[in-house]
Structures are given as structure tokens and as C-alpha cells.
Design an enzyme around this catalytic site. Structure first.
Site, PDB file in Angstrom:
ATOM      1  N   ASN A   7       0.851  -1.187   0.000  1.00 41.99           N
ATOM      2  CA  ASN A   7       0.000   0.000   0.000  1.00 41.99           C
ATOM      3  C   ASN A   7       0.888   1.239   0.000  1.00 41.99           C
ATOM      4  O   ASN A   7       1.434   1.628   1.021  1.00 41.99           O
ATOM      5  CB  ASN A   7      -0.894  -0.040   1.246  1.00 41.99           C
ATOM      6  CG  ASN A   7      -1.848   1.140   1.323  1.00 41.99           C
ATOM      7  OD1 ASN A   7      -1.708   2.111   0.573  1.00 41.99           O
ATOM      8  ND2 ASN A   7      -2.804   1.053   2.219  1.00 41.99           N
ATOM      9  N   ARG A  74      -2.391  -1.722  -3.709  1.00 36.75           N
ATOM     10  CA  ARG A  74      -3.431  -0.700  -3.665  1.00 36.75           C
ATOM     11  C   ARG A  74      -3.075   0.392  -4.665  1.00 36.75           C
ATOM     12  O   ARG A  74      -1.970   0.934  -4.644  1.00 36.75           O
ATOM     13  CB  ARG A  74      -3.511  -0.094  -2.274  1.00 36.75           C
ATOM     14  CG  ARG A  74      -4.465   1.079  -2.248  1.00 36.75           C
ATOM     15  CD  ARG A  74      -4.479   1.758  -0.915  1.00 36.75           C
ATOM     16  NE  ARG A  74      -5.350   2.909  -0.978  1.00 36.75           N
ATOM     17  CZ  ARG A  74      -5.035   4.095  -0.467  1.00 36.75           C
ATOM     18  NH1 ARG A  74      -3.896   4.258   0.149  1.00 36.75           N
ATOM     19  NH2 ARG A  74      -5.880   5.095  -0.559  1.00 36.75           N
ATOM     20  N   HIS A 163     -11.891   5.672  -1.695  1.00 32.74           N
ATOM     21  CA  HIS A 163     -12.169   4.855  -0.496  1.00 32.74           C
ATOM     22  C   HIS A 163     -13.052   3.651  -0.792  1.00 32.74           C
ATOM     23  O   HIS A 163     -13.654   3.066   0.113  1.00 32.74           O
ATOM     24  CB  HIS A 163     -12.878   5.683   0.613  1.00 32.74           C
ATOM     25  CG  HIS A 163     -11.964   6.649   1.318  1.00 32.74           C
ATOM     26  ND1 HIS A 163     -12.393   7.885   1.758  1.00 32.74           N
ATOM     27  CD2 HIS A 163     -10.660   6.558   1.664  1.00 32.74           C
ATOM     28  CE1 HIS A 163     -11.389   8.520   2.349  1.00 32.74           C
ATOM     29  NE2 HIS A 163     -10.318   7.731   2.299  1.00 32.74           N
ATOM     30  N   ARG A 224      -7.187  18.564   4.307  1.00 34.80           N
ATOM     31  CA  ARG A 224      -7.849  18.939   3.048  1.00 34.80           C
ATOM     32  C   ARG A 224      -9.140  19.708   3.342  1.00 34.80           C
ATOM     33  O   ARG A 224      -9.851  19.377   4.287  1.00 34.80           O
ATOM     34  CB  ARG A 224      -8.197  17.694   2.233  1.00 34.80           C
ATOM     35  CG  ARG A 224      -7.003  17.057   1.567  1.00 34.80           C
ATOM     36  CD  ARG A 224      -7.380  15.751   0.875  1.00 34.80           C
ATOM     37  NE  ARG A 224      -6.635  14.640   1.436  1.00 34.80           N
ATOM     38  CZ  ARG A 224      -6.925  13.359   1.238  1.00 34.80           C
ATOM     39  NH1 ARG A 224      -7.962  13.014   0.488  1.00 34.80           N
ATOM     40  NH2 ARG A 224      -6.192  12.422   1.784  1.00 34.80           N
ATOM     41  N   GLU A 368      -8.566  -2.472   5.007  1.00 36.57           N
ATOM     42  CA  GLU A 368      -8.334  -2.399   3.563  1.00 36.57           C
ATOM     43  C   GLU A 368      -7.332  -3.448   3.108  1.00 36.57           C
ATOM     44  O   GLU A 368      -7.456  -3.990   2.019  1.00 36.57           O
ATOM     45  CB  GLU A 368      -7.830  -1.001   3.187  1.00 36.57           C
ATOM     46  CG  GLU A 368      -8.936   0.032   3.185  1.00 36.57           C
ATOM     47  CD  GLU A 368      -8.430   1.451   2.989  1.00 36.57           C
ATOM     48  OE1 GLU A 368      -7.869   2.003   3.947  1.00 36.57           O
ATOM     49  OE2 GLU A 368      -8.597   1.986   1.899  1.00 36.57           O
TER      50      GLU A 368
END
Ligand code: AMP
Length: 383
Positions: A7, A74, A163, A224, A368
Site C-alpha cells: 500500500n 493498492r 475509499h 484537506r 483495507e
């Protein structure tokens, strides 16, 4: 069977190795190793290639001569092409590389690791799993921006959503907990981590999501901004900001960091509890926006059977969950305060709404890496 998951984030490279029983490939397997290389580009590790070398060195030690049977990668952006995980070959790598422009912060590290891993283990099957692919079911009126079609055709400007791997994973668990088949599950799923988004799921398919062309749109996040009037950007351009400055402003210097001076939810909730007004305002701004999205997505998913919270904040911040649920009264939701305290760090999903709430609110830990490992096995197949 051993499955390695890589990842690559913008400044980190995480890995984990899981051992699967080939007779029962979809039980998640058992994690036998994990690790992370951090501060890539800012510390001793210059880039993701160097990080990859460190990881492969650690793996050689951990595995002691064994080799993995498959590698799952990923990848953040799969554009319009990738509707699901893809078996890697050179053509696929090139196709992913072409998407770098759409996700300049997130995709290039993933591509570097893809190339390095196929070079290092040319005989091992490798799979790319995309954050965007779960959202390939968004209907056109949802993925369209009200902009000239030219911008879509020329540059691919549309909403993609992110996501997806996490949303798919916790959504299925929520459906299981409710005893509803995934294909009949309607719900609102909020992944609240350093990056955060909400997704409306109808019949097990994504029908709306708060992140758009980039992972910048939507909720207030760690650093963000989430939604801002695009007019603000035009205004700032006229004031002399350039593209790099705007990029850095919106991605790195906004969100909780801008409002509260910090992007860690623990620090912010403690400061707010101690009377810090900026921290209080930051939490209210974030909770208000999230509640507004949840209300809208209750409509978009045609009536939620559950609201699901996951990610670092969703799983661990009881104060933020309480603040959110206090705003969901109009949906017939009220907080079970004791359950909310118990839900933090729980391994299985837990309900944090009162039993008489019109819609159950569930806290479900995401995983994940497990989801990527399972998707990899599903594509590679078991011997
Ligand atoms: P993620 O990106 O999913 O790893 O989430 C990271 C964010 O989760 C951090 O920036 C924190 O704000 C938040 N977080 C992690 N652990 C906790 C905790 N124990 N309490 C509150 N917030 C937490």
C-alpha cells in the site's frame, strides 16, 4: 498460500503478509507480518523505489526463503477503465501510469511499486486493487459536473470517488450484521480517517459519494478543505496564487489543520473539551458538513437501513461520533452513550444508536489490507 499486500501512500509504503488456507480463501487468512516505511522523500528514504528495497529486504527475513504466492497492490486511481481488481501485466501498468495526471500525489508511488515488484518477482501473480472501482456504478447524473462536455472528453473531468475498497468491505459487514443480503443493502457509509468521504449505497452499489474528480471534494478532512466554492480559487488566482500554491493550500494546509491548528482528532477533541474555541469550531464545522451529507445520502440511497462509521476517527473517536449523532435527530437517530464508549476499538461492528432509533448507526472497523488480499486471491485463484 501467502499473499503480500503493498500500500503505497504519498509518503509511506505499508506492507502486510497474510497466510490463507486454500480450502477457505475468504476468511481473511491470518496476518503473519506487517511493516511500514514512512517519511519517504522527507527523511533518509529518498523515494518509493528505495522504500521498496527496504520492504523486500524485510520480507526476505520474515519469509526465510519462502516466496509469496501473490501480491496485491493498492492503487488510488483506476479512472473509468477499471471496474474491479486487475491482473497486472505491462499493458495494465501503462494504463495505470496514464492515470497519474489525475492523481499526481497518489498514483505515481503506486506505479513505482508495481514496476519494482514485477521486476523483483516476475513469476508471482500481481493484482492492482483500485480505490475508485467500487464507484464505477455511479449513475451519470451523479458523476457529471455541470460543466461543458468538452472538459470531460478532453481531460476526464468527472466525479470518480475514492475509499471504495474500504466502503465495500465495511458495507458488506454491515449487511451481514443486519441479516440483509448485500444486493439488497441500502445505507450510508462514512469513512472518516485523515482523508474522509461518505458514500450512498443502494442495493450494494455506490450511487453517490462525496469525493469527486480528486480526493479533495466533500468533507472537512485532516489537512484537506473538502467543499469550497470554486469561485474562491478563481479569486485567489487573480490575487496571484499559482497552481502549486493552490494545490498545497487545499491539500495540505486546510481542513482541521487550518481550523484547529492540528489534524489529530485526539488533540482537537481534548482541546475543545478544555474550552479551546477554535477546536470547538473545527469540530462543529466538520460534524455539520458530515451530518448534511448523511441527510442527503439517506435520500440518495432510497432510505438507509444503516449509517456506518469507519476509519481512524469513525472507529476511535467517541466524542466526534457523539457530536455527529446529536445532529441526526431529524432522521430519527439518537445516541446510546454507553454503546458509543464501548464501540471504540471493538473488533466487530457495534451499534451506537438507541434500539428505538429509526436507522441503526453502526461502527465497523475497516481492514483495507485484508480486503485487498481477498480480492487478490479471488482473481489469482487458489491451486
Ligand atoms: P486513518 O487515516 O483512517 O488512519 O485515520 C487517522 C486519523 O484517525 C488520525 O488523524 C486521528 O485524527 C484519528 N484517530 C486515530 N486514533 C484515534 C483515537 N484513538 N481517538 C481519536 N481519533 C483517532
Amino acid at each position: 498460500m501467502l499473499v503480500l499486500v503493498l500500500n503505497a501512500g504519498s509518503s509511506s509504503l505499508k506492507y502486510s503478509v497474510r497466510r490463507f488456507d486454500p480450502a477457505q480463501p475468504f476468511t481473511g487468512g491470518v496476518r503473519i507480518a506487517k511493516g511500514i516505511v514512512e517519511q519517504i522523500g522527507a527523511g533518509e528514504v529518498a523515494d518509493h523505489l528505495q522504500a521498496f528495497d527496504i520492504v523486500s529486504g524485510e520480507l526476505a527475513e520474515v519469509l526465510g526463503g519462502r516466496t509469496v504466492d501473490a501480491v496485491g497492490h493498492r492503487v488510488v486511481h483506476g479512472g473509468e477503465r477499471f471496474t474491479g481488481p486487475a491482473l497486472i501485466d505491462n499493458e495494465i501498468i501503462r494504463a495505470i501510469e496514464q492515470l497519474n495526471e489525475l492523481a499526481p500525489l497518489h498514483n505515481p508511488p503506486g506505479v513505482q511499486c508495481l514496476r519494482a515488484a514485477t521486476r523483483a518477482w516476475p513469476k508471482v501473480a500481481q493484482v492492482a486493487v483500485f480505490d475508485t472501482s467500487f464507484h464505477r456504478t455511479l449513475p451519470e447524473p451523479v458523476w457529471r459536473y455541470a460543466l461543458p462536455d468538452e472538459l470531460y472528453r478532453r481531460y476526464g473531468i468527472r466525479r470518480y470517488g475514492f475509499h471504495g475498497t474500504s466502503v465495500d468491505y465495511v458495507g458488506r459487514r454491515a449487511a451481514d450484521l443486519l441479516g440483509v443480503p448485500w444486493e439488497k443493502f441500502d445505507g450510508v457509509i462514512a469513512h472518516l480517517g485523515n482523508g474522509a468521504s461518505v458514500t450512498a449505497v443502494n442495493h450494494g452499489r455506490s450511487v453517490d459519494t462525496s469525493m469527486g474528480f480528486t480526493p479533495l471534494e466533500g468533507l472537512v478532512m485532516g489537512t484537506r478543505s473538502g467543499d469550497v466554492d470554486p469561485g474562491v480559487l478563481v479569486f485567489l488566482l487573480r490575487k496571484g496564487y499559482d497552481a502549486e500554491e493552490l494545490d498545497s493550500l487545499l491539500n495540505r494546509d486546510s481542513g482541521f489543520k487550518a481550523l484547529a491548528g492540528h489534524n489529530d482528532m485526539r488533540v482537537i477533541t481534548e482541546a475543545a473539551a478544555a474550552g479551546n474555541e477554535e477546536a470547538e469550531l473545527a469540530l462543529e464545522t466538520a460534524a455539520h458538513r458530515l451530518a448534511r451529507y448523511i441527510g442527503g445520502y439517506h435520500v440518495a440511497c432510497t432510505g438507509a437501513q444503516a449509517v456506518v462509521l469507519t476509519g481512524g476517527i469513525g472507529e476511535n473517536s467517541a466524542p466526534f461520533r457523539a457530536r455527529l449523532l446529536a445532529k441526526l435527530g431529524p432522521l430519527g437517530i439518537s445516541l446510546d452513550a454507553a454503546a458509543n464508549e464501548d464501540a471504540t476499538g471493538a473488533e466487530e461492528g457495534l451499534r451506537i444508536s438507541t434500539p428505538d432509533s429509526a436507522i441503526p448507526v453502526l461502527v465497523i472497523p475497516t481492514d483495507e489490507e485484508r480486503a485487498i488480499a481477498e480480492a487478490t486471491l479471488a482473481l489469482v485463484g487458489t491451486p
